[in-house]
Design a protein around this motif. Structure first.
Motif, PDB file in Angstrom:
ATOM      1  N   ASN A   3       0.852  -1.180   0.000  1.00 21.84           N
ATOM      2  CA  ASN A   3       0.000   0.000   0.000  1.00 21.84           C
ATOM      3  C   ASN A   3       0.894   1.239   0.000  1.00 21.84           C
ATOM      4  OD1 ASN A   3      -2.262   1.601   0.147  1.00 21.84           O
ATOM      5  ND2 ASN A   3      -2.688   1.186   2.301  1.00 21.84           N
ATOM      6  N   GLN A   8      -2.718   5.261   1.558  1.00 23.60           N
ATOM      7  CA  GLN A   8      -2.934   4.684   2.884  1.00 23.60           C
ATOM      8  C   GLN A   8      -4.042   5.425   3.625  1.00 23.60           C
ATOM      9  OE1 GLN A   8       0.869   4.736   4.871  1.00 23.60           O
ATOM     10  NE2 GLN A   8       1.833   3.401   3.367  1.00 23.60           N
ATOM     11  N   GLN A 170      -5.005  -2.232   8.409  1.00 19.11           N
ATOM     12  CA  GLN A 170      -4.457  -1.548   7.241  1.00 19.11           C
ATOM     13  C   GLN A 170      -5.601  -1.148   6.324  1.00 19.11           C
ATOM     14  OE1 GLN A 170      -1.659  -4.617   5.766  1.00 19.11           O
ATOM     15  NE2 GLN A 170      -0.121  -3.021   5.858  1.00 19.11           N
ATOM     16  N   ALA A 172      -6.632   0.804   2.546  1.00 18.80           N
ATOM     17  CA  ALA A 172      -6.195   1.335   1.252  1.00 18.80           C
ATOM     18  C   ALA A 172      -7.350   2.068   0.590  1.00 18.80           C
ATOM     19  CB  ALA A 172      -5.709   0.209   0.344  1.00 18.80           C
TER      20      ALA A 172
END
Length: 209
Positions: A3, A8, A170, A172
């Motif tokens: 990413n 991000q 995480q 994206a």
């Protein structure tokens, strides 16, 4: 997940919103039986733990839970809208033809250990909450209690529950942020005019860049 920095997403509220909007996630793990993945509906408790906690259930016949019970870390993938981005969307192509196609998308990955649940009461709670979530808005919502008790007991014995306290997240949001404002507008307009509803969804998200 790979990413790059422009794409991000670190805002916890935005990550949770994406997860709550995802109807079907993918549970991925690697253990004694190798690499395994299961698609499953999930409940996201955003107020449990630092990053939230995810609940779901698997068929007892699905051997993935046996690896999870050993304490291996698991990954939950929450996919979002995605779209092919044509070089023809970029107004800058007229001056600089050095452009190639790409793909825009949104996704969240949640990682953590998994607690496997066998007891009937917490399993019933998971199943009931999932049902309530997806029956919302119906004229006559079906309830778990509508099923005969003995039948329900048998169904509960055929599944195992999972609880995944999220250790890390995480996110994206690959929405052409690495392009000029003119090119971003071109991509947004190109996707908005597409007959594909996923393209339209991504275009709507790009309005908030």
């Amino acid at each position: 997940m790979y990413n790059s920095k422009p794409h991000q997403e670190h805002n916890l509220e935005a990550l949770h919103r994406h997860m709550l909007d995802t109807r079907l996630a993918m549970l991925v793990s690697h253990g004694e039986q190798g690499l395994l993945a299961t698609h499953l509906p999930v409940l996201v408790a955003t107020d449990e733990g630092e990053f939230g906690t995810v609940y779901a259930h698997l068929a007892r016949a699905n051997r993935q839970w046996q690896d999870l019970q050993l304490g291996t870390e698991a990954l939950l993938v929450f996919p979002g809208a995605d779209a092919y981005v044509s070089p023809g969307f970029y107004p800058s192509k007229a001056d600089n033809p050095k452009v190639v196609p790409t793909w825009n998308y949104t996704a969240v990955h949640a990682y953590g250990p998994v607690e496997v649940i066998h007891e009937a009461a917490p399993l019933l709670n998971i199943v009931s909450r999932l049902t309530e979530r997806h029956e919302q808005g119906r004229d006559q919502p079906w309830q778990v209690a509508d099923a005969p008790a003995d039948y329900l007991e048998g169904m509960l014995r055929a599944i195992v529950g999972i609880r995944l306290p999220i250790a890390r997240l995480q996110g994206a949001r690959k929405l052409s942020q690495n392009r000029s404002a003119q090119d971003i507008a071109g991509v947004r307009e190109g996707l908005a005019s597409s007959p594909d509803y996923l393209d339209n969804q991504l275009a709507a998200q790009m309005r908030h860049l």
